[in-house]
Design an enzyme around this catalytic site. Sequence first.
Site, PDB file in Angstrom:
ATOM      1  N   ASN A 103       0.931  -1.163   0.088  1.00  0.00           N
ATOM      2  CA  ASN A 103      -0.010  -0.172   0.110  1.00  0.00           C
ATOM      3  C   ASN A 103       1.311   1.491  -0.231  1.00  0.00           C
ATOM      4  O   ASN A 103       0.646   1.895  -1.189  1.00  0.00           O
ATOM      5  CB  ASN A 103      -1.029   0.146   0.852  1.00  0.00           C
ATOM      6  CG  ASN A 103      -0.442  -0.097   2.372  1.00  0.00           C
ATOM      7  OD1 ASN A 103       0.754  -0.893   2.872  1.00  0.00           O
ATOM      8  ND2 ASN A 103      -1.007   0.262   3.336  1.00  0.00           N
TER       9      ASN A 103
ATOM     10  N   CYS B 266      -3.200   1.033   6.945  1.00  0.00           N
ATOM     11  CA  CYS B 266      -4.068   0.732   7.639  1.00  0.00           C
ATOM     12  C   CYS B 266      -4.537   1.481   9.317  1.00  0.00           C
ATOM     13  O   CYS B 266      -4.097   1.508   9.884  1.00  0.00           O
ATOM     14  CB  CYS B 266      -2.181  -0.039   8.629  1.00  0.00           C
ATOM     15  SG  CYS B 266      -0.888   1.508   8.315  1.00  0.00           S
TER      16      CYS B 266
ATOM     17  N   GLU C 232       3.896  -4.876  11.693  1.00  0.00           N
ATOM     18  CA  GLU C 232       2.819  -3.864  12.010  1.00  0.00           C
ATOM     19  C   GLU C 232       2.335  -4.041  11.247  1.00  0.00           C
ATOM     20  O   GLU C 232       2.258  -4.665  10.238  1.00  0.00           O
ATOM     21  CB  GLU C 232       3.840  -2.472  11.354  1.00  0.00           C
ATOM     22  CG  GLU C 232       5.010  -1.896  11.839  1.00  0.00           C
ATOM     23  CD  GLU C 232       4.446  -0.829  13.325  1.00  0.00           C
ATOM     24  OE1 GLU C 232       3.233  -0.760  13.148  1.00  0.00           O
ATOM     25  OE2 GLU C 232       5.403  -0.896  13.997  1.00  0.00           O
TER      26      GLU C 232
HETATM   27  P1  NDP Z   1       0.890  -9.183   3.513  1.00  0.00           P
HETATM   28  O1  NDP Z   1       0.448  -9.284   4.764  1.00  0.00           O
HETATM   29  O2  NDP Z   1      -0.069 -10.128   1.866  1.00  0.00           O
HETATM   30  O3  NDP Z   1       2.429  -9.465   2.962  1.00  0.00           O
HETATM   31  C1  NDP Z   1       3.025  -8.304   3.216  1.00  0.00           C
HETATM   32  C2  NDP Z   1       4.323  -8.356   3.067  1.00  0.00           C
HETATM   33  O4  NDP Z   1       4.633  -9.288   3.478  1.00  0.00           O
HETATM   34  C3  NDP Z   1       4.788  -8.753   1.316  1.00  0.00           C
HETATM   35  O5  NDP Z   1       5.911  -8.442   0.895  1.00  0.00           O
HETATM   36  C4  NDP Z   1       4.909 -10.391   1.666  1.00  0.00           C
HETATM   37  O6  NDP Z   1       4.768 -10.823  -0.083  1.00  0.00           O
HETATM   38  C5  NDP Z   1       5.670 -11.321   2.422  1.00  0.00           C
HETATM   39  N1  NDP Z   1       5.096 -12.179   2.938  1.00  0.00           N
HETATM   40  C6  NDP Z   1       3.567 -12.740   2.239  1.00  0.00           C
HETATM   41  N2  NDP Z   1       3.521 -14.900   2.790  1.00  0.00           N
HETATM   42  C7  NDP Z   1       5.180 -14.621   3.787  1.00  0.00           C
HETATM   43  C8  NDP Z   1       5.767 -14.913   4.425  1.00  0.00           C
HETATM   44  N3  NDP Z   1       5.383 -16.735   5.073  1.00  0.00           N
HETATM   45  N4  NDP Z   1       6.610 -15.236   4.750  1.00  0.00           N
HETATM   46  C9  NDP Z   1       7.536 -14.057   4.789  1.00  0.00           C
HETATM   47  N5  NDP Z   1       6.727 -12.996   3.943  1.00  0.00           N
HETATM   48  C10 NDP Z   1       6.194 -12.656   3.772  1.00  0.00           C
HETATM   49  O7  NDP Z   1       0.415  -8.067   3.750  1.00  0.00           O
HETATM   50  P2  NDP Z   1      -0.395  -7.061   2.311  1.00  0.00           P
HETATM   51  O8  NDP Z   1       0.508  -6.889   1.205  1.00  0.00           O
HETATM   52  O9  NDP Z   1      -1.217  -7.251   1.306  1.00  0.00           O
HETATM   53  O10 NDP Z   1      -0.274  -5.536   2.958  1.00  0.00           O
HETATM   54  C11 NDP Z   1      -1.486  -5.165   3.448  1.00  0.00           C
HETATM   55  C12 NDP Z   1      -1.693  -4.839   4.949  1.00  0.00           C
HETATM   56  O11 NDP Z   1      -0.496  -4.526   6.075  1.00  0.00           O
HETATM   57  C13 NDP Z   1      -2.941  -5.067   5.159  1.00  0.00           C
HETATM   58  O12 NDP Z   1      -3.408  -5.475   6.160  1.00  0.00           O
HETATM   59  C14 NDP Z   1      -2.553  -3.452   6.482  1.00  0.00           C
HETATM   60  O13 NDP Z   1      -3.157  -3.224   7.755  1.00  0.00           O
HETATM   61  C15 NDP Z   1      -1.032  -3.689   7.039  1.00  0.00           C
HETATM   62  N6  NDP Z   1      -0.154  -2.642   6.994  1.00  0.00           N
HETATM   63  C16 NDP Z   1       0.097  -2.878   8.114  1.00  0.00           C
HETATM   64  C17 NDP Z   1       0.509  -1.208   8.749  1.00  0.00           C
HETATM   65  C18 NDP Z   1       1.299  -0.668  10.417  1.00  0.00           C
HETATM   66  O14 NDP Z   1       1.788  -0.136   9.528  1.00  0.00           O
HETATM   67  N7  NDP Z   1       1.277  -1.359  11.391  1.00  0.00           N
HETATM   68  C19 NDP Z   1       0.972   0.310   7.575  1.00  0.00           C
HETATM   69  C20 NDP Z   1       0.405  -0.331   6.366  1.00  0.00           C
HETATM   70  C21 NDP Z   1       0.093  -1.798   5.797  1.00  0.00           C
HETATM   71  P3  NDP Z   1       3.917 -11.235  -1.179  1.00  0.00           P
HETATM   72  O15 NDP Z   1       3.794  -9.690  -1.553  1.00  0.00           O
HETATM   73  O16 NDP Z   1       5.211 -11.907  -2.265  1.00  0.00           O
HETATM   74  O17 NDP Z   1       2.914 -12.210  -1.046  1.00  0.00           O
END
Ligand code: NDP
Length: 520
Positions: A161, A290, A256
Amino acid sequence: MSVVERDEERGARARANGGAAEDHDRIAVENPATGETIAHVPDMGADEVAELVARARRAQPAWDALGFEGRARVMYEARAWLVENRDRMLRTIIEETGKTREDAIVGDWSFICDSLGFWAKRARRYLKDERVRSRSPFLLGKKLVVRHRPIGVVGVIGPWNFPLNLCFGDAIAALMAGNAVVLKPSEITPLSTLLMAEGMRAAGLPEGVMPVATGRGGTGAALVDGADMIMFTGSTATGKKIMARAAETLTPVSLELGGKDPMIVLRDADLERAANAAVSYAMANGGQVCTSVERVYVEEPVYDDFVARVVDKTRRLRQGAPGEPGAVEVGAVTFAPQADVVEDHVHDAVEKGARVLVGGERGAGPGRFFQPTVLTDVDHSMKAMTEETFGPTLPIMKVRDEEEAVRLANDSEYGLNSSVWTRDVERGEAIARRIEAGNTCVNDGLINFVAQEVPFGGVKSSGLGYRHSGGGIRKYTQPHTICVTRFAPKRELHFYPYSARTSRMLERGLALLYGRKRRR
Ligand code: NDP
């Protein structure tokens, strides 16, 4: 050839090879606002990730040895590079996310410019050695120093995002603390991270200090196995998987995660400001924030007025493919499955009795859009009020009073951001203290994120640890306590051999010390 291959280059290469370029180990990056594939990046396997981590480990000591001054110079250079190359960076972010130029400026680019200067200036102060005086009688006359030693190789795994802010952004403090960092951007939005890595090289970052591991979830998992610490931003589900995997190697994690941020509007609030904020903070970045306003609780006497204002403002929002500055307010849905989640939450709410006052449908293509949507007659039986929607929706619920609002705000597995709206700021602050969240604003929302001087993190299922502030850089270090004895007897009272005389003396001395009722 660079790791990222724009599709025009790829087409030329395929033609030169007399056929199509191979795709089995490459990930296509799409522009969600147009549906076009814009680039391909490698899907790195575990061996490649291990090699990047090893390279980072070799590069880290020299980077640490540069000291705060040397590292800060690179950060200031990087900031100048980002300003000079802002059009390229903004275009890259806009293309891979489908967000508006304004969302890219505020949420990614300008924040990172600020952050580079913030950590360059503050890191030394936050991490300086601490001289401590111990109260223990066994340490009389000894010097105690705590120093903050870099942890080694930090793996930063980011979401889609805010692809610059929430991936490279978390590397800045880690780098300033003297660590090497391996970045793992989301497979959906890897291009701005790769461009920033280019900028860091241009700014003088030594080779190997910040490699980028592009790939899918498996690539992230391999990074968890190899890094000395993981900084993760993403969904709660993935955060739990990462923590479980990190437990295998006792690797520390900072998480986070998601949010379902409540907004409480009291009867004495400035309704016009509250309505403007509700619409802006629910729809900003297409609602894919988020800390966005995910649910609103409004006290009964002002409910109708507030809803009318919100409906009017939402109807006037323009949505579409981002173009010139100021062209549209709401951009695309970056991640295809997210559009399904948003649609499911709206349908679920309607089936259970909610009313759609604005929007409620997917937008027209060719890109991927979901209309800015206002829902009323909602309650906590609906996903729209309890699960993270992460889209341009604004469900509004009527409440009897402050007590009901606080109870419902806290009736959530999440606890990231939150806000209270009232003209009585003392009352607002008192209510803020009752909200179960990492952050609460009174008469504003989510803007607290840009205050890097204070912690930003979540409670409950919204995370573990926090970013920003002194703690946000100390987490990338290990405290190393050094205890120095200069003048001392040949034998301390507690040294061998034990004798009845010294043991009695010690015991009596300690009893005297701790037997007093006075506080010491
Ligand atoms: P995901 O949890 O789907 O993915 C986040 C990252 O983790 C991506 O790079 C993803 O790779 C990677 N990933 C996926 N599976 C694994 C695994 N098993 N082991 C290690 N890494 C992995 O989140 P989104 O990208 O969909 O982001 C949206 C989410 O992020 C929402 O829930 C939002 O609330 C949260 N968020 C939280 C924030 C905060 O500060 N608290 C700020 C912004 C967002 P790939 O994409 O290649 O699958």
